[in-house]
Each structure stands twice: as structure tokens, then as C-alpha cells.
Design a protein around this motif. Structure first.
Motif, PDB file in Angstrom:
ATOM      1  N   CYS A 274       0.782  -1.365   0.075  1.00  0.00           N
ATOM      2  CA  CYS A 274      -0.027   0.194  -0.017  1.00  0.00           C
ATOM      3  C   CYS A 274       0.988   1.354   0.102  1.00  0.00           C
ATOM      4  O   CYS A 274       1.885   1.331   0.548  1.00  0.00           O
ATOM      5  CB  CYS A 274      -0.794   0.116   1.253  1.00  0.00           C
ATOM      6  SG  CYS A 274      -2.031   1.239   1.253  1.00  0.00           S
ATOM      7  N   ASP A 275       0.584   2.447  -0.919  1.00  0.00           N
ATOM      8  CA  ASP A 275       1.145   3.599  -0.659  1.00  0.00           C
ATOM      9  C   ASP A 275      -0.098   4.544  -0.807  1.00  0.00           C
ATOM     10  O   ASP A 275      -0.659   4.849  -1.779  1.00  0.00           O
ATOM     11  CB  ASP A 275       2.114   3.549  -2.092  1.00  0.00           C
ATOM     12  CG  ASP A 275       2.640   4.803  -2.026  1.00  0.00           C
ATOM     13  OD1 ASP A 275       2.819   5.682  -0.983  1.00  0.00           O
ATOM     14  OD2 ASP A 275       3.375   4.944  -3.108  1.00  0.00           O
TER      15      ASP A 275
ATOM     16  N   THR B 175      -4.155  12.053  -1.120  1.00  0.00           N
ATOM     17  CA  THR B 175      -4.806  13.134  -0.234  1.00  0.00           C
ATOM     18  C   THR B 175      -5.832  14.076  -1.220  1.00  0.00           C
ATOM     19  O   THR B 175      -6.629  14.738  -0.388  1.00  0.00           O
ATOM     20  CB  THR B 175      -3.659  14.353   0.042  1.00  0.00           C
ATOM     21  OG1 THR B 175      -2.833  14.617  -1.206  1.00  0.00           O
ATOM     22  CG2 THR B 175      -2.721  13.480   0.863  1.00  0.00           C
ATOM     23  N   TRP B 176      -5.969  13.841  -2.452  1.00  0.00           N
ATOM     24  CA  TRP B 176      -7.210  14.276  -3.043  1.00  0.00           C
ATOM     25  C   TRP B 176      -8.357  13.875  -2.536  1.00  0.00           C
ATOM     26  O   TRP B 176      -9.393  14.616  -2.743  1.00  0.00           O
ATOM     27  CB  TRP B 176      -6.885  13.841  -4.653  1.00  0.00           C
ATOM     28  CG  TRP B 176      -7.058  12.361  -4.857  1.00  0.00           C
ATOM     29  CD1 TRP B 176      -6.048  11.454  -5.000  1.00  0.00           C
ATOM     30  CD2 TRP B 176      -8.058  11.672  -4.850  1.00  0.00           C
ATOM     31  NE1 TRP B 176      -6.523  10.188  -5.291  1.00  0.00           N
ATOM     32  CE2 TRP B 176      -7.967  10.338  -4.940  1.00  0.00           C
ATOM     33  CE3 TRP B 176      -9.664  11.952  -4.893  1.00  0.00           C
ATOM     34  CZ2 TRP B 176      -8.876   9.493  -5.262  1.00  0.00           C
ATOM     35  CZ3 TRP B 176     -10.524  11.001  -5.029  1.00  0.00           C
ATOM     36  CH2 TRP B 176     -10.144   9.526  -5.209  1.00  0.00           C
TER      37      TRP B 176
ATOM     38  N   ARG C  22     -10.388   6.558   6.498  1.00  0.00           N
ATOM     39  CA  ARG C  22     -10.920   7.292   7.720  1.00  0.00           C
ATOM     40  C   ARG C  22     -12.194   8.174   7.293  1.00  0.00           C
ATOM     41  O   ARG C  22     -11.840   8.951   6.549  1.00  0.00           O
ATOM     42  CB  ARG C  22      -9.882   7.800   8.631  1.00  0.00           C
ATOM     43  CG  ARG C  22      -8.891   7.035   9.058  1.00  0.00           C
ATOM     44  CD  ARG C  22      -7.685   7.416   9.764  1.00  0.00           C
ATOM     45  NE  ARG C  22      -6.582   6.404  10.077  1.00  0.00           N
ATOM     46  CZ  ARG C  22      -6.760   5.357  10.907  1.00  0.00           C
ATOM     47  NH1 ARG C  22      -7.713   5.235  11.611  1.00  0.00           N
ATOM     48  NH2 ARG C  22      -5.759   4.669  10.890  1.00  0.00           N
ATOM     49  N   VAL C  23     -13.197   8.126   7.716  1.00  0.00           N
ATOM     50  CA  VAL C  23     -14.318   8.955   7.472  1.00  0.00           C
ATOM     51  C   VAL C  23     -14.782   9.450   8.797  1.00  0.00           C
ATOM     52  O   VAL C  23     -14.616   9.144   9.953  1.00  0.00           O
ATOM     53  CB  VAL C  23     -15.479   8.122   6.838  1.00  0.00           C
ATOM     54  CG1 VAL C  23     -14.773   7.721   5.487  1.00  0.00           C
ATOM     55  CG2 VAL C  23     -15.870   6.955   7.621  1.00  0.00           C
TER      56      VAL C  23
ATOM     57  N   GLY D 238      -9.125  11.159   6.136  1.00  0.00           N
ATOM     58  CA  GLY D 238      -7.557  10.861   6.067  1.00  0.00           C
ATOM     59  C   GLY D 238      -7.645   9.361   5.336  1.00  0.00           C
ATOM     60  O   GLY D 238      -8.363   8.854   5.332  1.00  0.00           O
ATOM     61  N   VAL D 239      -6.347   9.172   4.805  1.00  0.00           N
ATOM     62  CA  VAL D 239      -6.233   8.049   3.990  1.00  0.00           C
ATOM     63  C   VAL D 239      -4.837   7.569   4.385  1.00  0.00           C
ATOM     64  O   VAL D 239      -3.710   8.280   4.372  1.00  0.00           O
ATOM     65  CB  VAL D 239      -6.312   8.014   2.510  1.00  0.00           C
ATOM     66  CG1 VAL D 239      -6.063   6.927   1.934  1.00  0.00           C
ATOM     67  CG2 VAL D 239      -7.466   8.672   2.090  1.00  0.00           C
TER      68      VAL D 239
END
Length: 104
Positions: free
Chosen positions: A40-41, A46-47, A91-92, A100-101
Motif C-alpha cells: 500500500c502507498d 490526499t485528493w 478514515r471517515v 484521512g487515508v
């Protein structure tokens, strides 16, 4: 049932049990939660922050991350704290907007 027939059946049952045991030991795990497809990257994701999490956004995040699996982390749910390099965390907030991701 005579003793000879019981002996043959017992040997057959033992052979079947040994075959099943050997087969189970030789198979690799294929559960998706045990074997992701990659690393995972989340650097370029961030979009998504500020966007509502819908099916299209989720698919795009998953594809762009290279992760093998993903999970949504909401404020009111529980989740394991284990870290996996092949898992994407989205994250919601309570309104289902991405806050966030990250990977892990």
C-alpha cells in the motif's frame, strides 16, 4: 463383522485421514484478509480528503493505493490495531466524508 473386514476398514480410514491431513498442510492460504496483492502507498491519495466516500471514490482509492485490501475506519466502529503493509485505511467522519487515508 469379522475381524479381517474391520482391519481393512480401519486401515482405509487411517489412509483417508492421513491423506486429508497431508492435503490440508500442503495448501496455501487464499483468504483475502491473509494475503493482499501488494504494498500500500497512500502518498498520492490526499485528493480524497474532504470528499464523500462513495463506491466510485472507494474503488479509485483502492486502485491507486496498490493495496491488497482496504477498510473504512469510522468514528463509531471498532477495528483491529494490527499493521499490514498491504492494507489501505480510509478514515471517515460521521457524515461519511473522508478525513484521512493511510496504510497499515
Amino acid at each position: 463383522m469379522n475381524a479381517q473386514r474391520r482391519s481393512v476398514l480401519s486401515r482405509a480410514a487411517i489412509a483417508v485421514a492421513l491423506t486429508l491431513a497431508a492435503t490440508a498442510c500442503s495448501q496455501t492460504q487464499t483468504r483475502p484478509d491473509l494475503a493482499g496483492r501488494g504494498h500500500c502507498d497512500a502518498a498520492a491519495l490526499t485528493w480524497a480528503v474532504g470528499q464523500p466516500l462513495d463506491e466510485a471514490t472507494g474503488r479509485k482509492l483502492f486502485q491507486q493505493s496498490g493495496a491488497g485490501l482496504w477498510r473504512v475506519v469510522a468514528p463509531d466502529n471498532t477495528f483491529s490495531s494490527d499493521r499490514r503493509e498491504d492494507r489501505l485505511n480510509v478514515r471517515v467522519d460521521k457524515a461519511n466524508v473522508v478525513t484521512g487515508v493511510d496504510c497499515g
